[in-house]
Design an enzyme around this catalytic site. Structure first.
Site, PDB file in Angstrom:
ATOM      1  N   ARG A  47     -25.706  51.398 -55.942  1.00 31.91           N
ATOM      2  CA  ARG A  47     -25.090  49.846 -55.678  1.00 31.91           C
ATOM      3  C   ARG A  47     -23.869  49.799 -56.497  1.00 31.91           C
ATOM      4  O   ARG A  47     -23.123  48.849 -56.133  1.00 31.91           O
ATOM      5  CB  ARG A  47     -26.108  48.758 -55.903  1.00 31.91           C
ATOM      6  CG  ARG A  47     -27.309  49.111 -55.165  1.00 31.91           C
ATOM      7  CD  ARG A  47     -28.471  48.205 -55.306  1.00 31.91           C
ATOM      8  NE  ARG A  47     -29.201  48.608 -56.335  1.00 31.91           N
ATOM      9  CZ  ARG A  47     -30.611  48.492 -56.289  1.00 31.91           C
ATOM     10  NH1 ARG A  47     -31.102  47.441 -55.579  1.00 31.91           N
ATOM     11  NH2 ARG A  47     -31.486  48.824 -57.276  1.00 31.91           N
ATOM     12  N   LYS A 154     -40.505  61.375 -58.827  1.00 32.40           N
ATOM     13  CA  LYS A 154     -41.968  60.657 -59.366  1.00 32.40           C
ATOM     14  C   LYS A 154     -41.082  59.149 -59.848  1.00 32.40           C
ATOM     15  O   LYS A 154     -40.229  59.284 -60.178  1.00 32.40           O
ATOM     16  CB  LYS A 154     -42.605  61.640 -60.471  1.00 32.40           C
ATOM     17  CG  LYS A 154     -41.963  61.834 -61.533  1.00 32.40           C
ATOM     18  CD  LYS A 154     -42.603  62.079 -62.723  1.00 32.40           C
ATOM     19  CE  LYS A 154     -43.306  60.827 -63.344  1.00 32.40           C
ATOM     20  NZ  LYS A 154     -43.071  60.590 -64.625  1.00 32.40           N
ATOM     21  N   LYS A 188     -40.260  74.368 -64.459  1.00 35.53           N
ATOM     22  CA  LYS A 188     -40.279  75.118 -65.612  1.00 35.53           C
ATOM     23  C   LYS A 188     -40.696  76.494 -65.443  1.00 35.53           C
ATOM     24  O   LYS A 188     -41.838  76.709 -65.039  1.00 35.53           O
ATOM     25  CB  LYS A 188     -41.085  74.220 -66.659  1.00 35.53           C
ATOM     26  CG  LYS A 188     -40.567  72.778 -67.268  1.00 35.53           C
ATOM     27  CD  LYS A 188     -41.256  72.119 -68.269  1.00 35.53           C
ATOM     28  CE  LYS A 188     -41.244  70.721 -68.405  1.00 35.53           C
ATOM     29  NZ  LYS A 188     -39.742  70.547 -69.189  1.00 35.53           N
ATOM     30  N   GLU A 222     -44.828  64.512 -77.216  1.00 35.43           N
ATOM     31  CA  GLU A 222     -43.580  64.228 -77.386  1.00 35.43           C
ATOM     32  C   GLU A 222     -43.602  63.212 -78.750  1.00 35.43           C
ATOM     33  O   GLU A 222     -44.317  62.699 -79.208  1.00 35.43           O
ATOM     34  CB  GLU A 222     -43.151  63.039 -76.375  1.00 35.43           C
ATOM     35  CG  GLU A 222     -43.253  63.733 -75.048  1.00 35.43           C
ATOM     36  CD  GLU A 222     -42.621  63.079 -73.946  1.00 35.43           C
ATOM     37  OE1 GLU A 222     -41.714  62.948 -73.619  1.00 35.43           O
ATOM     38  OE2 GLU A 222     -43.710  62.171 -73.439  1.00 35.43           O
ATOM     39  N   HIS A 246     -47.920  65.595 -64.221  1.00 38.00           N
ATOM     40  CA  HIS A 246     -47.721  66.783 -64.789  1.00 38.00           C
ATOM     41  C   HIS A 246     -48.919  67.651 -65.429  1.00 38.00           C
ATOM     42  O   HIS A 246     -48.991  68.928 -65.203  1.00 38.00           O
ATOM     43  CB  HIS A 246     -46.515  66.502 -66.150  1.00 38.00           C
ATOM     44  CG  HIS A 246     -45.644  65.908 -65.629  1.00 38.00           C
ATOM     45  ND1 HIS A 246     -44.871  66.147 -64.462  1.00 38.00           N
ATOM     46  CD2 HIS A 246     -44.899  64.774 -66.430  1.00 38.00           C
ATOM     47  CE1 HIS A 246     -43.961  65.138 -64.433  1.00 38.00           C
ATOM     48  NE2 HIS A 246     -43.807  64.407 -65.826  1.00 38.00           N
TER      49      HIS A 246
HETATM   50  C1  BG6 Z   1     -41.441  62.429 -67.069  1.00 41.50           C
HETATM   51  C2  BG6 Z   1     -42.002  61.077 -68.033  1.00 41.50           C
HETATM   52  O1  BG6 Z   1     -41.825  62.563 -66.114  1.00 41.50           O
HETATM   53  O2  BG6 Z   1     -41.812  63.657 -68.192  1.00 41.50           O
HETATM   54  C3  BG6 Z   1     -41.314  60.684 -69.379  1.00 41.50           C
HETATM   55  O3  BG6 Z   1     -41.663  60.074 -67.410  1.00 41.50           O
HETATM   56  C4  BG6 Z   1     -41.508  62.068 -70.097  1.00 41.50           C
HETATM   57  O4  BG6 Z   1     -41.764  59.845 -69.979  1.00 41.50           O
HETATM   58  C5  BG6 Z   1     -40.947  63.288 -69.331  1.00 41.50           C
HETATM   59  O5  BG6 Z   1     -40.736  61.876 -71.415  1.00 41.50           O
HETATM   60  C6  BG6 Z   1     -41.488  64.639 -70.318  1.00 41.50           C
HETATM   61  O6  BG6 Z   1     -40.836  65.824 -69.720  1.00 41.50           O
HETATM   62  P1  BG6 Z   1     -40.438  66.991 -70.379  1.00 41.50           P
HETATM   63  O7  BG6 Z   1     -39.820  67.894 -69.501  1.00 41.50           O
HETATM   64  O8  BG6 Z   1     -39.357  66.617 -71.337  1.00 41.50           O
HETATM   65  O9  BG6 Z   1     -41.470  67.491 -71.138  1.00 41.50           O
END
Ligand code: BG6
Length: 509
Positions: A47, A154, A188, A222, A246
């Protein structure tokens, strides 16, 4: 490696963050590895009003934005940038798609891409239906001269109902074979290695069942907060953001039966069977199976960290979970009675994703371990990130008189294979789609099934605000209440550290 057929990639949402941070760097990395076809171009659609020249400048504005490994690649960048084009459209409204069709047709002629085309939806999900309908009406989903594929980012729906609706809509416009629903965890390298570890080693597979496995633990921790994505995250929460996709993917890889062959249909059928076997969560006693939490402000080593509710874009009364832990059971022959503990959270002490197989103790206790234990805490840790690798814990005699025994580690780190480069997940997934291999993409039925697992929890939370959401200070391992999910004496969650071989409660703070 086989170079994909000539093709065009059309990215919707091209002026957004995902395109700049992930997609273009991944495509550039493939370009540098000579894995892009001879006749190839990228059309960005967005956009924001930009010329193609401005689009290229925006993508390569920072010296390191083009490549993970070598920022000094200006010659290659120049050639690659020449393949990038941009079309700004008003509001993804119906009128835009004839313009898109014309632009695609021009680029196909100029670059001789042979009618093969990937559409990548990197827009907010609210636009998916409108874009795919527009493409369909313009005949762009038809595979006449070449093939057409579409990658859907996603989140895939926000509930079971919306996922079913989205699947149905997409299947009105494209066929299942054309649909590539992305879950970047599957891209991964170490996630794919779970299958290799299990199915190429005679030593693990015989133990991989309820006879020898006590429980399975999966952690995706995280140490960062919502990082400017407050508006999105506050509507989503950890269960939708990480578990529905995931973490349940990781569960399927640990739990699935060996596929008859390494082939997309066979693997995806096994994945679906696991999800179908997950026992529905007993929502009348939800606190025995699901604990949610939200990070509160804290001071770590003199630095003050704000709470989730203080983050920009978050409601000060927000009840969105930034942490969730679940206890699941897989009701099938292999896993009957074995608990799967899974947890994920933001602002935990470290960033780590790992799968841990905890083995049962020996049937007869002969030796005394530290802390008065009588058995080795045999664990197989499969580390997805960081310090990717595998670690086995087992008991060893300490030198000296008597039989004093302690657990030791035997570890393998990917970094030790000198030639190993772990490609970024998007590189692998884009290349797979370009080659027409859907194995590492989620199938519609599996996505719906995973929503069937989490949907009752989301609904129960929504309808029962009295169900607690526990606070946990930034930099801790989530609410203490999550410990109660593991209802075995002397057993706790693992507290992993940045390095695969270390663990302990706060070793990474
Ligand atoms: C994403 C989420 O799908 O995956 C995020 O929306 C998250 O919130 C991320 O931080 C984590 O991915 P990775 O590859 O850093 O483990």
């Amino acid at each position: 490696m086989k170079v994909p057929e000539n093709q065009l990639i059309v990215i919707f949402g091209a002026s957004g963050d995902l395109t700049k941070r992930k997609l273009i760097p991944a495509l550039f990395a493939l370009f540098r590895k000579k894995l892009l076809p001879g006749h190839f171009a990228i059309l960005g659609i967005g956009r924001t009003v930009l010329s193609s020249e401005q689009f290229r400048e925006k993508l390569f504005a920072r010296p390191d934005s083009g490549s993970e490994d070598d920022p000094e690649t200006s010659g290659e960048k120049k050639i690659f940038a020449g393949l990038l084009h941009y079309l700004s459209i008003g509001n993804y409204d119906p009128a835009s798609y004839s313009l898109i069709r014309e632009k695609i047709s021009d680029l196909e002629k100029t670059y001789k891409t042979g009618g093969n085309c990937i559409f990548y939806l990197a827009t907010p999900p609210g636009l998916y239906e409108m874009i795919t309908r527009g493409l369909h009406i313009q005949g762009l989903s038809k595979q006449e001269k070449g093939w057409r594929r579409i990658i859907v980012e996603k989140p895939f729906g926000t509930s079971l109902e919306s996922a079913i609706k989205l699947n149905k809509h997409l299947l009105d416009c494209f066929s299942e074979e054309q649909l590539y629903r992305i879950d970047h965890y599957l891209g991964k390298e170490t996630v794919q290695n779970v299958m290799v570890t299990r199915f190429s080693n005679g030593i693990f597979e015989p133990l991989w069942n309820r006879n020898y496995v006590h429980h399975v633990e999966i952690t995706a921790a995280e140490n960062t907060g919502v990082e400017g994505r407050g508006g999105y995250y506050d509507k989503v929460g950890a269960l939708r953001d990480m578990v529905q996709n995931h973490l349940l993917q990781l569960v399927t890889l640990v739990a699935m039966e060996p596929p008859t062959m390494i082939q997309s249909l066979a693997i995806r059928n096994e994945v679906l069977k696991v999800l179908q076997s997950v026992r529905p969560i007993n929502i009348t006693e939800i606190d025995k199976q699901v604990i949610r939490g939200q990070y509160t402000g804290s001071t770590v080593r003199g630095t003050r960290y704000r709470s989730f509710r203080e983050e920009p874009g978050i409601s000060p009364q927000s009840r969105t979970e930034t942490y969730v832990a679940l206890k699941l059971f897989i009701d099938n022959w292999r896993w009957g009675g074995v608990p799967f503990y899974i947890r994920t959270g933001k602002c935990l002490p470290t960033r780590v994703t790992e799968l841990v197989i905890h083995f049962k103790p020996t049937p007869h206790r002969l030796f005394c371990f530290d802390e008065g234990r009588f058995n080795s805490d045999n664990q197989l840790v499969i580390r997805i990130q960081p310090d990717e690798g595998i670690l086995l814990k087992f008991g060893m005699k300490l030198p000296g008189a008597g039989y004093k025994v302690q657990d030791v580690n035997m570890d393998f780190h990917y970094a030790d294979i000198s030639h190993a480069e772990l490609p970024e997940a998007y590189q692998r997934l884009l290349l797979d789609c370009m080659q027409g291999d859907p194995t590492l993409f989620s199938r519609g039925d599996a996505i719906e099934q995973s929503w069937r697992i989490v949907d009752p929890v989301l609904n129960t939370w929504e309808n029962n605000p009295a169900i607690p959401i526990y606070g946990y200070p930034v930099g801790t391992w989530g609410p203490h209440e999550a410990d109660s999910l593991i209802d075995e004496p002397n057993m706790t969650w693992r507290y992993p550290c940045r390095n695969l071989s270390d663990d302990g409660i706060y070793c990474e703070l």
